[in-house]
Design a protein around this motif. Structure first.
Motif, PDB file in Angstrom:
ATOM      1  N   UNK A   6       0.738  -0.979  -0.089  1.00 37.42           N
ATOM      2  CA  UNK A   6       0.180  -0.014   0.031  1.00 37.42           C
ATOM      3  C   UNK A   6       0.902   1.347   0.132  1.00 37.42           C
ATOM      4  N   UNK A   7       1.953   1.391   0.663  1.00 35.32           N
ATOM      5  CA  UNK A   7       2.770   2.472   0.848  1.00 35.32           C
ATOM      6  C   UNK A   7       3.564   2.722  -0.375  1.00 35.32           C
ATOM      7  N   UNK A   8       4.039   1.421  -1.284  1.00 32.49           N
ATOM      8  CA  UNK A   8       4.654   1.618  -2.738  1.00 32.49           C
ATOM      9  C   UNK A   8       3.610   2.104  -3.503  1.00 32.49           C
ATOM     10  N   UNK A   9       2.428   1.750  -3.498  1.00 30.41           N
ATOM     11  CA  UNK A   9       1.235   2.270  -4.534  1.00 30.41           C
ATOM     12  C   UNK A   9       0.967   3.924  -4.059  1.00 30.41           C
ATOM     13  N   UNK A  10       1.061   4.056  -2.867  1.00 34.05           N
ATOM     14  CA  UNK A  10       0.830   5.478  -2.513  1.00 34.05           C
ATOM     15  C   UNK A  10       1.828   6.412  -3.089  1.00 34.05           C
ATOM     16  N   UNK A  11       3.204   5.858  -2.500  1.00 34.72           N
ATOM     17  CA  UNK A  11       4.183   6.627  -3.152  1.00 34.72           C
ATOM     18  C   UNK A  11       4.400   6.632  -4.768  1.00 34.72           C
ATOM     19  N   UNK A  13       1.722   6.960  -6.537  1.00 35.75           N
ATOM     20  CA  UNK A  13       0.512   7.646  -7.147  1.00 35.75           C
ATOM     21  C   UNK A  13       1.017   9.134  -6.813  1.00 35.75           C
ATOM     22  N   UNK A  14       1.664   9.239  -5.680  1.00 34.08           N
ATOM     23  CA  UNK A  14       2.014  10.705  -5.364  1.00 34.08           C
ATOM     24  C   UNK A  14       2.886  11.344  -6.443  1.00 34.08           C
ATOM     25  N   UNK A  15       3.872  10.498  -6.730  1.00 29.01           N
ATOM     26  CA  UNK A  15       4.820  10.999  -7.843  1.00 29.01           C
ATOM     27  C   UNK A  15       4.030  11.242  -9.113  1.00 29.01           C
ATOM     28  N   UNK A  16       3.166  10.237  -9.452  1.00 33.63           N
ATOM     29  CA  UNK A  16       2.531  10.403 -10.815  1.00 33.63           C
ATOM     30  C   UNK A  16       1.568  11.525 -11.024  1.00 33.63           C
ATOM     31  N   UNK A  62      -5.636  16.339  -4.159  1.00 31.09           N
ATOM     32  CA  UNK A  62      -5.512  15.986  -5.663  1.00 31.09           C
ATOM     33  C   UNK A  62      -6.823  15.707  -6.080  1.00 31.09           C
ATOM     34  N   UNK A  63      -7.857  15.799  -5.328  1.00 30.26           N
ATOM     35  CA  UNK A  63      -9.130  15.325  -5.569  1.00 30.26           C
ATOM     36  C   UNK A  63      -9.533  14.031  -6.166  1.00 30.26           C
ATOM     37  N   UNK A  64      -8.805  13.199  -5.379  1.00 30.44           N
ATOM     38  CA  UNK A  64      -9.040  11.784  -5.850  1.00 30.44           C
ATOM     39  C   UNK A  64      -9.451  10.900  -4.433  1.00 30.44           C
ATOM     40  N   UNK A  65      -9.828   9.751  -4.752  1.00 27.20           N
ATOM     41  CA  UNK A  65     -10.603   9.054  -3.735  1.00 27.20           C
ATOM     42  C   UNK A  65      -9.471   8.592  -2.547  1.00 27.20           C
ATOM     43  N   UNK A  66      -9.704   8.701  -1.325  1.00 25.34           N
ATOM     44  CA  UNK A  66      -9.063   8.461  -0.276  1.00 25.34           C
ATOM     45  C   UNK A  66      -8.510   6.919  -0.356  1.00 25.34           C
ATOM     46  N   UNK A  67      -9.664   6.257  -0.509  1.00 25.59           N
ATOM     47  CA  UNK A  67      -9.436   4.697  -0.575  1.00 25.59           C
ATOM     48  C   UNK A  67      -8.668   4.202  -1.718  1.00 25.59           C
ATOM     49  N   UNK A  68      -8.889   4.772  -2.831  1.00 24.32           N
ATOM     50  CA  UNK A  68      -8.144   4.295  -4.006  1.00 24.32           C
ATOM     51  C   UNK A  68      -6.500   4.909  -4.062  1.00 24.32           C
ATOM     52  N   UNK A  70      -4.186   4.301  -2.128  1.00 23.28           N
ATOM     53  CA  UNK A  70      -3.321   3.366  -1.821  1.00 23.28           C
ATOM     54  C   UNK A  70      -3.483   2.014  -2.605  1.00 23.28           C
ATOM     55  N   UNK A  71      -4.583   1.889  -3.310  1.00 23.99           N
ATOM     56  CA  UNK A  71      -4.700   0.584  -3.855  1.00 23.99           C
ATOM     57  C   UNK A  71      -4.994   0.556  -5.456  1.00 23.99           C
ATOM     58  N   UNK A  72      -5.222   1.673  -6.054  1.00 27.94           N
ATOM     59  CA  UNK A  72      -5.341   1.664  -7.710  1.00 27.94           C
ATOM     60  C   UNK A  72      -4.168   2.396  -8.110  1.00 27.94           C
ATOM     61  N   UNK A  73      -3.527   1.768  -9.405  1.00 27.50           N
ATOM     62  CA  UNK A  73      -2.347   2.665 -10.100  1.00 27.50           C
ATOM     63  C   UNK A  73      -3.048   3.714 -10.865  1.00 27.50           C
ATOM     64  N   UNK A  74      -3.257   4.960 -10.285  1.00 22.59           N
ATOM     65  CA  UNK A  74      -3.778   5.939 -11.300  1.00 22.59           C
ATOM     66  C   UNK A  74      -3.197   6.022 -12.686  1.00 22.59           C
ATOM     67  N   UNK A  75      -1.835   6.026 -12.768  1.00 25.37           N
ATOM     68  CA  UNK A  75      -1.068   6.384 -14.013  1.00 25.37           C
ATOM     69  C   UNK A  75      -1.787   5.249 -15.170  1.00 25.37           C
ATOM     70  N   UNK A  76      -1.697   3.995 -14.638  1.00 27.26           N
ATOM     71  CA  UNK A  76      -2.209   2.879 -15.580  1.00 27.26           C
ATOM     72  C   UNK A  76      -3.795   3.006 -15.896  1.00 27.26           C
ATOM     73  N   UNK A  77      -4.541   3.448 -14.768  1.00 25.38           N
ATOM     74  CA  UNK A  77      -5.937   3.593 -15.202  1.00 25.38           C
ATOM     75  C   UNK A  77      -6.130   4.785 -15.981  1.00 25.38           C
TER      76      UNK A  77
END
Length: 198
Positions: A6-11, A13-16, A62-68, A70-77
């Motif tokens: 989750x921390x890796x995903x958060x990291x 996503x923040x960079x992206x 960023x106006x994104x979902x708090x749940x997502x 840590x779990x969703x790859x925003x760049x990929x999506x």
């Protein structure tokens, strides 16, 4: 292991999100109220368990979902969504409308809080940290009372139009000069869209 993922995903996503939304670590910190050390430690992988309140501040910014976040790859999506349709498949961003007379008092509040307490309009496009400023007085030669300015909150060093509050006259003006907050002026942010009354 799950926390580390989750921390890796958060990291990532923040960079992206910083890169894709045209933000910087400094703008993220100054607008979300987090320290640069906190953001630096997350991005450098020095934190395994990020506090929920920190995650909420980042996702609000960023106006994104708090749940997502840590779990969703925003760049990929976003790559998938933008390639599925020629027009993209982006939901409009909810933008709180703030009347000119309560603008200054609202600036230190987070967008998530303002969205819950103010009327909304919608912005179609990539956006974060947006507010709608409903003018109650004309800005000479530019805008009339009743016009709505969609503004990206915060300092900007671009040469685009910026909405600035003059503390002496207690009025708003628009400039393309680069300026920063001082005893005389308060930079509201960069104007991304104007909607004229009428």
């Amino acid at each position: 292991m799950y926390k580390k993922e989750k921390t890796e995903k958060l990291k990532s996503n923040i960079k992206y999100l910083i890169k894709s939304r045209g933000e910087t670590q400094i703008s993220l910190c100054s607008s979300s109220g987090l320290t640069r050390t906190t953001i630096y430690n997350i991005l450098e992988g020095r934190v395994v368990n990020v506090q929920q309140s920190t995650i909420r501040k980042i996702s609000d910014f960023f106006g994104v979902s708090y749940k997502e976040i840590e779990t969703v790859d925003f760049e990929e999506r976003e790559v998938i969504e933008s390639s599925v349709s020629l027009l993209g498949n982006m939901n409009p961003a909810a933008v709180p409308i703030i009347k000119e007379n309560s603008l200054v008092q609202s600036l230190d509040k987070r967008i998530g809080e303002l969205v819950a307490t103010h009327p909304l309009t919608y912005f179609f496009g990539t956006a974060c940290n947006l507010i709608g400023v409903l003018l109650e007085n004309e800005i000479k030669g530019v805008n009339e009372s009743g016009d709505l300015l969609i503004v990206k909150k915060g300092l900007s060093n671009s040469n685009k139009e910026k909405l600035v509050y003059d503390k002496t006259t207690k009025g708003l003006f628009i400039t393309t000069e680069s300026c920063c907050c001082s005893d005389e002026v308060l930079v509201i942010g960069e104007i991304v869209e104007e909607r004229f009354n009428g």
